[in-house]
Design a protein around this motif. Structure first.
Motif, PDB file in Angstrom:
ATOM      1  N   GLY A 167       0.825  -1.205   0.000  1.00  0.00           N
ATOM      2  CA  GLY A 167       0.000   0.000   0.000  1.00  0.00           C
ATOM      3  C   GLY A 167       0.857   1.251   0.000  1.00  0.00           C
ATOM      4  N   GLY A 168       1.983   1.221   0.731  1.00  0.00           N
ATOM      5  CA  GLY A 168       2.908   2.351   0.733  1.00  0.00           C
ATOM      6  C   GLY A 168       3.514   2.578  -0.634  1.00  0.00           C
ATOM      7  N   MET A 169       3.843   1.487  -1.340  1.00  0.00           N
ATOM      8  CA  MET A 169       4.373   1.605  -2.697  1.00  0.00           C
ATOM      9  C   MET A 169       3.323   2.213  -3.623  1.00  0.00           C
ATOM     10  SD  MET A 169       7.522   0.430  -2.737  1.00  0.00           S
ATOM     11  CE  MET A 169       7.848  -0.140  -4.405  1.00  0.00           C
ATOM     12  N   ALA A 170       2.054   1.810  -3.431  1.00  0.00           N
ATOM     13  CA  ALA A 170       0.976   2.361  -4.250  1.00  0.00           C
ATOM     14  C   ALA A 170       0.808   3.859  -3.995  1.00  0.00           C
ATOM     15  CB  ALA A 170      -0.326   1.624  -3.963  1.00  0.00           C
ATOM     16  N   VAL A 171       0.985   4.278  -2.739  1.00  0.00           N
ATOM     17  CA  VAL A 171       0.906   5.709  -2.408  1.00  0.00           C
ATOM     18  C   VAL A 171       1.977   6.476  -3.180  1.00  0.00           C
ATOM     19  CG1 VAL A 171       1.340   7.399  -0.578  1.00  0.00           C
ATOM     20  CG2 VAL A 171      -0.171   5.453  -0.147  1.00  0.00           C
ATOM     21  N   ASN A 172       3.185   5.942  -3.223  1.00  0.00           N
ATOM     22  CA  ASN A 172       4.260   6.636  -3.945  1.00  0.00           C
ATOM     23  C   ASN A 172       3.998   6.696  -5.438  1.00  0.00           C
ATOM     24  OD1 ASN A 172       6.001   7.693  -2.056  1.00  0.00           O
ATOM     25  ND2 ASN A 172       7.250   5.851  -1.894  1.00  0.00           N
TER      26      ASN A 172
END
Length: 563
Positions: free
Chosen positions: A294-299
């Motif tokens: 999810g953090g990668m998707a945010v970036n």
């Protein structure tokens, strides 16, 4: 010594030799404190001599983060303790603000006792050292006026010599998005502003670790996204989630306790990106192992919107060695909610108008929830079961108390050739039609309530102690006034639809229409005393029911109407 509600543990041992001693230290502290234990890290602090001990900065290193992890991991063994590691004197390499030790920090629960691992020369409860400890604690934090003090070293033996760990890279609590070899002594970088997100239901030690790392990295502001609305639908047992306002309140108290110098912005998280996806002032995002993607998707989302990527920091999950077979192996709010199944959630009703020898449970749940199977399990444990559906059949039968009123209200075309009421035709008339449904329930509910009362009297004559009214519409009908407790069986609506389709041969649309005519699981739970679920294997349901039954036996004598 009697247990104290809240305490402050001052750890003075050098960090390298402290980690293997944490378990006995926490165990000793847990014997003295039964509510909130604050932990203050001050390695190398001396409590001997005449000079007033002064707090000093602790450099935020990977070793410090790992120690905080060990503290929260060890704390999970002592379920009664709410442990909070205070971060006021822990600073990152790029700390922006100068340290401020001149003011006394107020804590949510002022400590009644201060404890330390400081070792005196002779290993005794050396009085001057205890006096220095009390002075140190009161100079740093708000404490109760009659603060007691305890030296913990005599509790678990002499101190082992301090040994510095080898300067090599190793696994850590925190994992930057681009991990590099590092040593435990390597300082952790600080940032102006960052973010962290989660559900934060029933704030537990894994949450506290995630939040603590976020607080150490942030130097000015921490944005905390708290999941709400649509993001809660996929959660296990969402009916038992704490309300948003309660979760925010507990979060705020914890955050202000552990690092009051930060500005906290607690906001509802309504989509997977939240403020982290759109706020250009944010510099980092803290995630767990399971939310790293999810953090990668945010970036990726930020890059698509011409914003700089956030530095991602991944926190290892805390394992839960005591998890049950149907629970996650990590420390999890989902497991905590599962463990609430069968517990008493609110005080029972006093019903002096009911038979004094009978304790009455109202068992309800949405269609397809499995409440009838739960009723049969309760019957096997000794309960007298009143099935409201069976009472409805009796009331509908020719000559029954509801037969003629129903025929007059809906017409003779609802009858079979033999004169009995065709419940399928009648159901088709009322399901999805609120006006027609009300006509029917206004006739049926009072009749069934009267029949149920007759059954309760029969239960008394049979010497039964507990009576269960199995009724899907218990609360809608207002029958909670006839019971001491409401027990609700919950399952996800999607599973209820699947079961209704399979059991009754209805279409999915018809099954959903039936559920829409009833209270939701959430609405039922809000008025319930005990919650159960048939979502798992039958033996797990049986274990829940037995737990609820055994707990019920312990409280029945305490209810005046049953004396």
């Amino acid at each position: 010594m009697a247990a104290f509600r809240s305490g402050l543990l001052v750890l003075t041992t050098p960090l390298a030799s402290l980690t293997p001693r944490l378990a006995p230290i926490l165990t000793s502290a847990a014997r003295l404190v039964n509510q909130t234990l604050y932990v203050h890290l001050q390695p190398g602090l001396s409590l001997e001599g005449s000079a007033q001990p002064e707090p000093s900065l602790v450099q935020a290193t990977f070793e410090v983060l790992d120690l905080i992890t060990h503290l929260y991991t060890g704390a999970d063994v002592h379920k009664h303790l709410d442990i909070r590691v205070l971060l006021t004197n822990i600073r990152t390499k790029s700390a922006i603000l100068p340290p401020q030790f001149c003011s006394v920090q107020n804590l949510a629960h002022p400590p009644e006792v201060v404890l330390t691992d400081f070792q005196t020369v002779d290993g005794s409860q050396y009085n001057p050292v205890k006096q220095q400890l009390e002075r140190y604690a009161t100079s740093c934090y708000s404490c109760c006026p009659q603060l007691a003090s305890v030296l913990l070293y005599p509790e678990y033996g002499p101190r082992a010599p301090s040994v510095d760990p080898p300067d090599v890279s190793s696994a850590s609590t925190i994992k930057p998005s681009s991990p590099t070899a590092r040593s435990p002594k390597q300082p952790v970088r600080g940032y102006h502003r960052g973010a962290v997100g989660g559900t934060f239901d029933r704030l537990h030690n894994a949450h506290k670790l995630l939040l603590s790392v976020s607080c150490i990295l942030a130097q000015e502001q921490l944005v905390v996204g708290v999941a709400d609305r649509d993001l809660l639908k996929s959660k296990l047992l969402p009916e038992l989630l704490q309300p948003y306002a309660d979760r925010v309140s507990h979060l705020s108290e914890f955050l202000v306790d552990v690092k009051p110098s930060l500005t906290f912005d607690l906001v509802p998280l309504l989509d997977p990106y939240g403020p982290a996806g759109s706020d250009p002032s944010l510099e980092f995002l803290v995630v767990s192992e399971e939310t790293y993607r999810g953090g990668m998707a945010v970036n990726r989302f930020r890059l698509e919107n011409n914003l700089e990527e956030l530095a991602l920091f991944q926190i290892h999950l805390l394992k839960d060695p005591g998890h049950e077979e149907n629970e996650e192996d990590k420390v999890s709010s989902s497991s905590f909610r599962q463990r609430m199944l069968g517990d008493l959630l609110r005080p029972p009703h006093k019903r002096p108008e009911l038979p004094s020898a009978l304790y009455v449970i109202g068992l309800t749940g949405i269609s397809g929830s499995g409440k009838s199977s739960v009723a049969q399990r309760l019957k096997g444990l000794g309960a007298y079961i009143i099935d409201s559906d069976h009472l409805g059949h009796r009331a509908y039968a020719p000559g029954g108390p509801a037969y003629q009123p129903v025929v007059e209200a809906f017409g003779p075309d609802i009858l079979h050739k033999d004169g009995t009421i065709n419940r399928k035709i009648l159901g088709g008339r009322v399901f999805g039609n609120k006006k027609q449904l009300k006509v029917l329930t206004d006739i049926m509910w009072p009749v069934i309530a009267t029949l149920a009362q007759e059954e309760m009297a029969l239960a008394v004559t049979e010497g039964k102690r507990v009576c269960v009214i199995d009724a899907a519409m218990l609360l809608e009908a207002g029958w909670q006034n006839m019971v001491h407790e409401v027990w609700t069986v919950v399952i996800p609506e999607s599973e209820a639809v699947r079961r209704i389709v399979e059991r009754d041969g209805l279409s999915e649309a018809a099954a959903q229409s039936r559920l829409q005519s009833q209270m939701s699981g959430q609405q039922l739970v809000e008025q319930s005393h005990v919650v159960l679920s048939t979502l798992w294997e039958p033996h797990i349901t049986q274990r829940q029911v037995e737990k609820a039954w055994n707990l019920l036996q312990t409280r029945i004598p305490k209810v005046p109407s049953c004396l």
